[in-house]
Scaffold this motif. Structure first.
Motif, short mmCIF file in Angstrom:
data_model
loop_
_atom_site.label_atom_id
_atom_site.label_comp_id
_atom_site.label_asym_id
_atom_site.label_seq_id
_atom_site.Cartn_x
_atom_site.Cartn_y
_atom_site.Cartn_z
N UNK A 1 -36.47 1.67 -32.17
CA UNK A 1 -37.25 1.05 -30.46
C UNK A 1 -38.36 0.85 -30.52
N UNK A 2 -39.32 1.40 -31.57
CA UNK A 2 -39.98 1.03 -31.04
C UNK A 2 -41.32 0.89 -32.43
N UNK A 3 -40.29 0.83 -33.52
CA UNK A 3 -40.75 -0.31 -34.65
C UNK A 3 -42.03 0.59 -35.17
N UNK A 4 -40.87 1.94 -35.38
CA UNK A 4 -41.09 2.75 -37.18
C UNK A 4 -39.77 3.14 -37.72
N UNK A 5 -40.43 4.02 -38.57
CA UNK A 5 -38.50 4.35 -39.52
C UNK A 5 -39.04 5.84 -39.34
N UNK A 6 -37.97 6.92 -39.39
CA UNK A 6 -37.61 7.75 -39.94
C UNK A 6 -38.09 8.56 -41.21
N UNK A 7 -39.37 9.62 -41.30
CA UNK A 7 -40.02 9.95 -42.38
C UNK A 7 -39.32 10.79 -43.08
N UNK A 8 -39.11 10.94 -44.25
CA UNK A 8 -37.84 11.53 -44.72
C UNK A 8 -38.87 12.97 -45.65
N UNK A 9 -40.34 12.72 -45.02
CA UNK A 9 -41.03 13.48 -45.85
C UNK A 9 -41.21 15.88 -44.79
N UNK A 10 -40.59 16.82 -45.62
CA UNK A 10 -40.43 18.15 -44.84
C UNK A 10 -42.04 18.78 -44.42
N UNK A 11 -41.39 19.27 -43.26
CA UNK A 11 -42.30 19.49 -42.53
C UNK A 11 -42.33 21.05 -42.82
N UNK A 12 -43.40 21.87 -42.38
CA UNK A 12 -43.69 23.04 -42.88
C UNK A 12 -42.75 24.45 -41.59
N UNK A 13 -41.91 25.41 -41.85
CA UNK A 13 -41.77 26.14 -40.89
C UNK A 13 -42.35 27.05 -39.86
N UNK A 14 -42.24 27.46 -38.72
CA UNK A 14 -43.11 27.71 -38.47
C UNK A 14 -43.68 29.08 -37.96
N UNK A 15 -42.98 29.56 -39.27
CA UNK A 15 -42.87 31.27 -39.42
C UNK A 15 -44.23 31.42 -40.15
N UNK A 16 -45.46 32.14 -40.07
CA UNK A 16 -46.08 32.07 -41.06
C UNK A 16 -46.30 33.68 -40.62
N UNK A 17 -46.06 35.02 -40.03
CA UNK A 17 -46.45 35.85 -39.44
C UNK A 17 -47.20 36.40 -41.62
#
Length: 434
Positions: free
Chosen positions: A192-208
């Protein structure tokens, strides 16, 4: 009759826990509508229609909205300029107060100042809070109340002032029944906003689990002992207070100092917004940059003939991330070996980095070039080969990201190190001592 409400506008704080503006909004006298605006002023500047950061924001908001739906509430989603979005909100509701967290970037300050003025004209209270840093603006200053421009004395005071009061979490959960009860509103799709979904993985929030390794191994890119939570701090999916509490609990002093660097650069950007386009040290704007476009393209692609530089750029292009030690080297190489303006490199990182943060990125680039506050001196010119021997002695990182070097299929060095060093020293000296 329109409902009397407060609005909590989410921006760089995409979470429902330990959230300053949301906490204060929920404690106020009116039911709260959470708002997110997909800002066309920002989105129109994104050239990549599969920008992974937008996918990250979109996915995060979908998750948050599901949580709100479970509580019988919903996000109000808007797509357009902030001016258009707020006009629609004020038409739909009887808004009594607006709550936001501070943003320190020049565009954001301009946007928020304009909104504050508009709301005042409509007799609507505008409340803003510190949330994305531990200390901000004038909270850490020299004795004469001027901002620090060198990190070490700033950090000394930052560390001294740090105590549990500043790291206390906002107990948002206690007040969530003050959200406005209403049926779920659907988030607009990326298309709707003229973009496409990226398939790039995102890092976890678990950093401890990474903090102990970071203390000793952070400089060795092949070991990858960094937390990768830059994107979470950038968009506020992790509270900075929670991050600092964990660092203190584990006595991870070096990692804690990285959070202080983040505060420091936000403070610098607040006091010196001109550093977005100008060198902190004005004399450095006299440098006669070569700005060779062919050489810049070779740097962008990771084809400079210097293995560690090329591996870093290929990692960035492929993943949207680059190891911190290597970021420093590639920035130094662009500005000092190739004599290309730091602003070119900063803009390339802005386009590519998942964790791009304007304050830290500008601060880092000006540091590497030598033109920033607390910068590496201009005559310090890193040898890419020595850096590789010291921090990637087995070539593990290099062969992982630039395998051509393993097979001896690599380009010749774009410039000879000793020659480049002599050239930069002369050019910088001429600019600084006209």
């Amino acid at each position: 009759m329109k409902k009397e409400i407060s609005v909590c506008w989410f921006r760089r704080d995409l979470r429902l826990e330990d959230h300053a503006a949301l906490y204060h909004a929920l404690k106020g006298p009116y039911p709260v509508v959470p708002l997110f605006i997909f800002d066309q002023n920002i989105l129109s500047r994104l050239s990549n229609k599969q920008d992974a950061r937008l996918t990250f924001i979109h996915q995060t908001l979908e998750t948050l909205n599901t949580k709100l739906n479970d509580l019988g509430s919903t996000f109000e989603f808007k797509y357009g300029t902030p001016e258009q979005a707020w006009a629609e909100i004020l038409k739909a509701y009887d808004v009594k107060a607006v709550y936001v967290n501070h943003d320190y970037e020049p565009y954001a300050r301009e946007r928020d100042d304009a909104l504050a003025e508009y709301l005042r004209s409509e007799n609507i209270i505008f409340n803003t809070y510190k949330d994305q840093v531990i200390f901000e603006k004038n909270e850490i200053t020299k004795a004469d109340l001027k901002p620090y421009t060198v990190f070490t004395p700033y950090f000394r005071q930052w560390h001294q002032k740090l105590n549990p009061f500043y790291l206390k979490a906002y107990p948002v959960a206690k007040y969530l029944d003050n959200l406005l009860a209403q049926p779920s509103k659907k988030i607009m799709s990326l298309s709707d906003m003229g973009f496409e979904k990226s398939t790039r993985p995102f890092p976890s929030k678990d950093f401890s689990s990474k903090l102990q390794g970071y203390e000793d191994k952070r400089d060795f890119p092949a070991q990858d002992e960094t937390t990768h939570i830059g994107i979470h701090l950038r968009f506020g999916t992790i509270s900075i207070r929670a991050a600092a509490r964990e660092a203190m609990a584990q006595k991870a002093e070096k990692w804690l100092s990285e959070l202080a660097w983040r505060d420091f650069y936000m403070m610098i950007l607040w006091h010196f917004p001109n550093t977005v386009t100008q060198s902190f040290k004005p004399a450095y704007d006299n440098i006669a940059w070569r700005n060779n476009e062919t050489e810049f393209e070779a740097w962008c692609k990771g084809e400079t003939g210097y293995p560690l530089v090329d591996a870093g750029m290929k990692q960035l292009n492929e993943t949207g991330y680059m190891h911190n030690r290597v970021r420093m080297l590639v920035a130094s190489f662009l500005t000092k070996h190739l004599l290309i303006d730091w602003r070119w490199g900063e803009a390339y990182f802005a386009e590519k980095l998942l964790d791009y943060d304007q304050a830290s990125n500008i601060g880092g680039w000006q540091w590497a070039c030598g033109c920033g506050n607390d910068a590496a001196p201009y005559f310090r010119v890193f040898s890419p080969d020595l850096q590789a021997k010291k921090f990637d002695p087995q070539n593990e990182y290099i062969f992982r990201w630039a395998p051509g070097y393993k097979n001896q299929k690599h380009v010749q060095p774009i410039v000879e190190h000793a020659f480049a060093r002599e050239r930069i020293l002369k050019v910088f000296k001429d600019a600084l001592n006209p």
